[in-house]
Design a protein around this motif. Structure first.
Motif, short mmCIF file in Angstrom:
data_model
loop_
_atom_site.label_atom_id
_atom_site.label_comp_id
_atom_site.label_asym_id
_atom_site.label_seq_id
_atom_site.Cartn_x
_atom_site.Cartn_y
_atom_site.Cartn_z
N PRO A 91 47.38 36.80 40.69
CA PRO A 91 47.23 37.93 41.15
C PRO A 91 47.23 39.15 40.37
CG PRO A 91 48.65 36.67 42.49
CD PRO A 91 48.60 35.93 41.31
N ARG A 92 46.42 40.08 40.49
CA ARG A 92 46.07 41.22 39.74
C ARG A 92 45.97 42.65 40.49
NH1 ARG A 92 42.08 44.24 36.79
NH2 ARG A 92 42.70 44.77 34.72
N LYS A 93 46.75 43.53 40.23
CA LYS A 93 46.42 44.92 41.04
C LYS A 93 46.63 45.80 40.24
CE LYS A 93 46.48 47.50 45.03
NZ LYS A 93 45.20 47.29 45.95
N GLU A 108 41.49 52.80 48.13
CA GLU A 108 42.73 52.35 48.31
C GLU A 108 43.34 53.15 49.79
OE1 GLU A 108 45.99 50.54 46.98
OE2 GLU A 108 43.69 49.71 46.25
N GLN A 118 50.50 45.45 39.39
CA GLN A 118 51.04 44.03 39.07
C GLN A 118 50.10 43.55 38.10
OE1 GLN A 118 50.57 41.33 42.62
NE2 GLN A 118 51.30 39.62 41.50
N GLY A 134 40.74 51.02 44.29
CA GLY A 134 40.97 49.70 43.85
C GLY A 134 40.18 49.27 42.60
N CYS A 149 48.91 50.19 36.64
CA CYS A 149 49.31 48.57 36.77
C CYS A 149 50.33 48.49 37.79
CB CYS A 149 49.56 47.73 35.70
SG CYS A 149 49.93 46.31 35.80
N VAL A 195 45.03 50.00 39.74
CA VAL A 195 44.16 50.97 40.87
C VAL A 195 43.70 52.27 39.79
CG1 VAL A 195 45.53 50.44 42.86
CG2 VAL A 195 46.33 52.34 41.19
#
Length: 359
Positions: free
Chosen positions: A343-345, A120, A160, A128, A158, A347
């Motif tokens: 979309p999904r994020k 990241e 997103q 990521g 989380c 880390v």
């Protein structure tokens, strides 16, 4: 009755006493008062009687979860060993930087040299999630269990949640061990596993990207130290082999755990069309990754079928909520990823690195 002189003397004595009392009060060093963990947070479960994961939520408004975590490491360590996974929910974790601080509050030395995951931009030791097709599942695995070293702790944050799907399913590796047929357990403990990986340019991650070098000597030295067999292939490609256990004892609890990456590596677990395509082009020897028994013999279809069934039987999943942080004991709990839409994020951070000699 006091004379004016006596009154003045009395007032001076009282004032002196007050001055002495004030100095004593100022000189007292403050003592920290540590409230029990249960007064600041509450423990819960996602479902009644489902103890994986343990859910931690604030019990008061405006709790500083990072400061709380730093002061309650032993509490968290004990709960993690018992449950295998802890979900921090509604704890006001709203940025990568805050997430990294939380992970460091629990484990000050985070791992910052992981080869497979993209780093990241924010946070020097946060990554990521695996760049993998959105419409395909990532099968269950214990992070880096096919390598000579691995993180004991791993965190997922989380930023997103996906519009649909994208859960991170988990399984209790102690339960997997217990569910497996005893004959399969004995065979796996005796033979162990051999992970074979082909770093083929344009098909999987290149060896240059994985080892962060284009110098073959550096790669060879790394492999020698890590006990990895290697073979240079035509077209500047690389093949590695590493023998690792499938079942180990947890270094702190002593429990038997099913600790490996069989599902993630075995070619039978690939989608049928992908598997057929790879085999027709490269043959079984040159597919990007595969896993065998430690003696090089094939793992039987019936064994793989039971392993897959046991994983399915033990699976626990839940929808991500924005701000969730999931902490796993990487040896007690394996994880995967379901397909998703939108979309999904997510880390990742890792810490408390273990070595083969530690178990």
């Amino acid at each position: 009755m006091l004379t004016d002189t006596e009154k003045q003397q009395k007032n001076m004595v009282e004032a002196k006493h007050e001055e002495i009392k004030l100095k004593k009060f100022i000189g007292i060093k403050p003592k920290s008062v540590k409230l029990p963990a249960g007064e600041l947070i509450k423990n819960d479960y996602l479902q009644p009687e489902q103890t994986l994961p343990l859910v931690i939520k604030p019990n008061i408004n405006d709790i500083d979860i990072i400061d709380w975590a730093k002061n309650n490491r032993e509490f968290l360590s004990s709960k993690l060993k018992h449950h295998g996974a802890i979900l921090f929910r509604d704890c006001n974790i709203n940025s990568v930087a805050t997430f990294e601080k939380l992970a460091q509050a629990i484990c000050p030395e985070l791992f910052g040299e992981y080869g497979d995951l993209p780093r990241e931009e924010i946070g020097s030791k946060v990554y990521g999630s695996t760049p993998y097709p959105e419409d395909q599942a990532i099968l269950f695995h214990n992070e880096s269990s096919h390598m000579h070293c691995w993180p004991l702790k791993i965190w997922f944050f989380c930023l997103q949640p996906a519009q649909q799907g994208g859960e991170t399913p988990i399984v209790d590796c102690r339960k997997l061990y217990q569910l497996l047929n005893s004959q399969i357990r004995e065979t796996l403990e005796k033979k162990q596993l051999m992970y074979v990986r082909n770093y083929i340019e344009g098909l999987d991650v290149s060896w240059q990207d994985f080892f962060h070098t284009s110098d073959k000597t550096v790669v060879e030295n790394y492999c020698h130290k890590a006990g990895i067999e290697f073979e240079w292939l035509p077209n500047n490609n690389l093949r590695t082999r590493k023998i690792r256990p499938a079942i180990v004892n947890h270094p702190y609890t002593g429990e038997k755990v099913f600790f490996n990456q069989i599902q993630l590596h075995h070619i039978s677990c690939l989608e049928a069309t992908v598997r057929e395509s790879l085999l027709s082009i490269f043959g079984e020897t040159n597919v990007p990754r595969n896993v065998y028994y430690g003696d090089g013999s094939a793992i039987e279809d019936a064994v793989m079928a039971e392993i897959n069934q046991v994983y399915q039987q033990a699976t626990i999943s839940f929808p991500w909520q924005q701000g969730d942080v999931l902490m796993l004991d990487n040896m007690l709990t394996a994880h995967g990823r379901f397909p998703y839409i939108g979309p999904r994020k997510i880390v990742v951070a890792m810490g408390e690195m273990m070595n083969s000699v530690d178990v």
